[in-house]
Motif scaffolding. Structure first.
Motif, PDB file in Angstrom:
ATOM      1  N   THR A  82       0.825  -1.209   0.000  1.00  0.00           N
ATOM      2  CA  THR A  82       0.000   0.000   0.000  1.00  0.00           C
ATOM      3  C   THR A  82       0.857   1.256   0.000  1.00  0.00           C
ATOM      4  O   THR A  82       0.593   2.191  -0.760  1.00  0.00           O
ATOM      5  N   LEU A  83       1.876   1.283   0.857  1.00  0.00           N
ATOM      6  CA  LEU A  83       2.741   2.465   0.884  1.00  0.00           C
ATOM      7  C   LEU A  83       3.499   2.632  -0.427  1.00  0.00           C
ATOM      8  O   LEU A  83       3.638   3.751  -0.930  1.00  0.00           O
ATOM      9  N   THR A  84       3.966   1.551  -0.995  1.00  0.00           N
ATOM     10  CA  THR A  84       4.749   1.643  -2.217  1.00  0.00           C
ATOM     11  C   THR A  84       3.894   2.112  -3.390  1.00  0.00           C
ATOM     12  O   THR A  84       4.169   3.142  -4.004  1.00  0.00           O
ATOM     13  N   PHE A  85       2.848   1.373  -3.695  1.00  0.00           N
ATOM     14  CA  PHE A  85       2.060   1.690  -4.886  1.00  0.00           C
ATOM     15  C   PHE A  85       1.073   2.828  -4.642  1.00  0.00           C
ATOM     16  O   PHE A  85       0.863   3.662  -5.524  1.00  0.00           O
ATOM     17  N   GLY A  86       0.476   2.878  -3.458  1.00  0.00           N
ATOM     18  CA  GLY A  86      -0.437   3.973  -3.142  1.00  0.00           C
ATOM     19  C   GLY A  86       0.278   5.308  -3.100  1.00  0.00           C
ATOM     20  O   GLY A  86      -0.211   6.310  -3.621  1.00  0.00           O
ATOM     21  N   GLY A  87       1.455   5.337  -2.472  1.00  0.00           N
ATOM     22  CA  GLY A  87       2.221   6.570  -2.394  1.00  0.00           C
ATOM     23  C   GLY A  87       2.670   7.055  -3.753  1.00  0.00           C
ATOM     24  O   GLY A  87       2.579   8.248  -4.067  1.00  0.00           O
ATOM     25  N   LEU A  89       1.254   6.388  -6.630  1.00  0.00           N
ATOM     26  CA  LEU A  89       0.068   6.821  -7.357  1.00  0.00           C
ATOM     27  C   LEU A  89      -0.388   8.206  -6.906  1.00  0.00           C
ATOM     28  O   LEU A  89      -0.713   9.070  -7.735  1.00  0.00           O
ATOM     29  N   ILE A  90      -0.382   8.456  -5.602  1.00  0.00           N
ATOM     30  CA  ILE A  90      -0.782   9.770  -5.082  1.00  0.00           C
ATOM     31  C   ILE A  90       0.180  10.850  -5.569  1.00  0.00           C
ATOM     32  O   ILE A  90      -0.235  11.942  -5.959  1.00  0.00           O
ATOM     33  N   VAL A 122       6.940   7.037   1.619  1.00  0.00           N
ATOM     34  CA  VAL A 122       7.146   5.878   0.739  1.00  0.00           C
ATOM     35  C   VAL A 122       8.552   5.319   0.933  1.00  0.00           C
ATOM     36  O   VAL A 122       8.744   4.101   1.029  1.00  0.00           O
TER      37      VAL A 122
END
Length: 144
Positions: A82-87, A89-90, A122
């Motif tokens: 979540t931190l890797t891909f969500g960050g 993407l944000i 991230v």
């Protein structure tokens, strides 16, 4: 979703071609950032290669742990993904919000601060990966 948490290497390895294609189609030739009095410029293709290499290493670590029958924490896997891909993407979404008008410097400064804080989160979130690997190595193997 449960399969991605149990086998996180799948999401890291499948994202490499996607990131490479995005890097190929990005119009910018370089990525620059300022740290105090120094301005760092990184070529976009070098940044894409670096991220791809990082994802190969992370995916390989998760894959080796699975082949060694070591149990990793599902929660740590989820937080790391979540931190890797969500960050990322944000950050990609927020970079599209920059304003070019001369009167909008406060907005751009706040946006730059937000992007910087997310990127720091991230980067520090990547520490979860070695913590999870070490936890999996220390934890006793299940009885056969």
């Amino acid at each position: 979703m449960n399969k991605l948490i149990k086998k996180p290497y799948l999401i890291f390895w499948t994202s490499i071609p996607i990131i490479s294609l995005l890097g190929f189609f990005i119009k910018a030739d370089s990525f620059g950032f300022n740290v105090h009095d120094t301005y760092f410029v990184i070529a976009t293709n070098h940044l894409i290669m670096l991220i791809s290499l990082l994802f190969v290493i992370i995916g390989l670590g998760y894959w080796i742990m699975e082949k060694a029958n070591r149990k990793l924490s599902k929660w740590l896997n989820l937080i790391h993904i979540t931190l890797t891909f969500g960050g990322i993407l944000i950050v990609l979404i927020l970079t599209q919000c920059y304003r070019n008008e001369i009167m909008e410097y406060d907005f751009n400064n706040n946006l730059t601060l937000s992007i910087t804080l997310i990127l720091i989160t991230v980067i520090f979130g990547q520490l979860i990966f070695p913590i999870n690997i070490i936890r999996g190595l220390i934890k006793k193997l299940p009885n056969p």
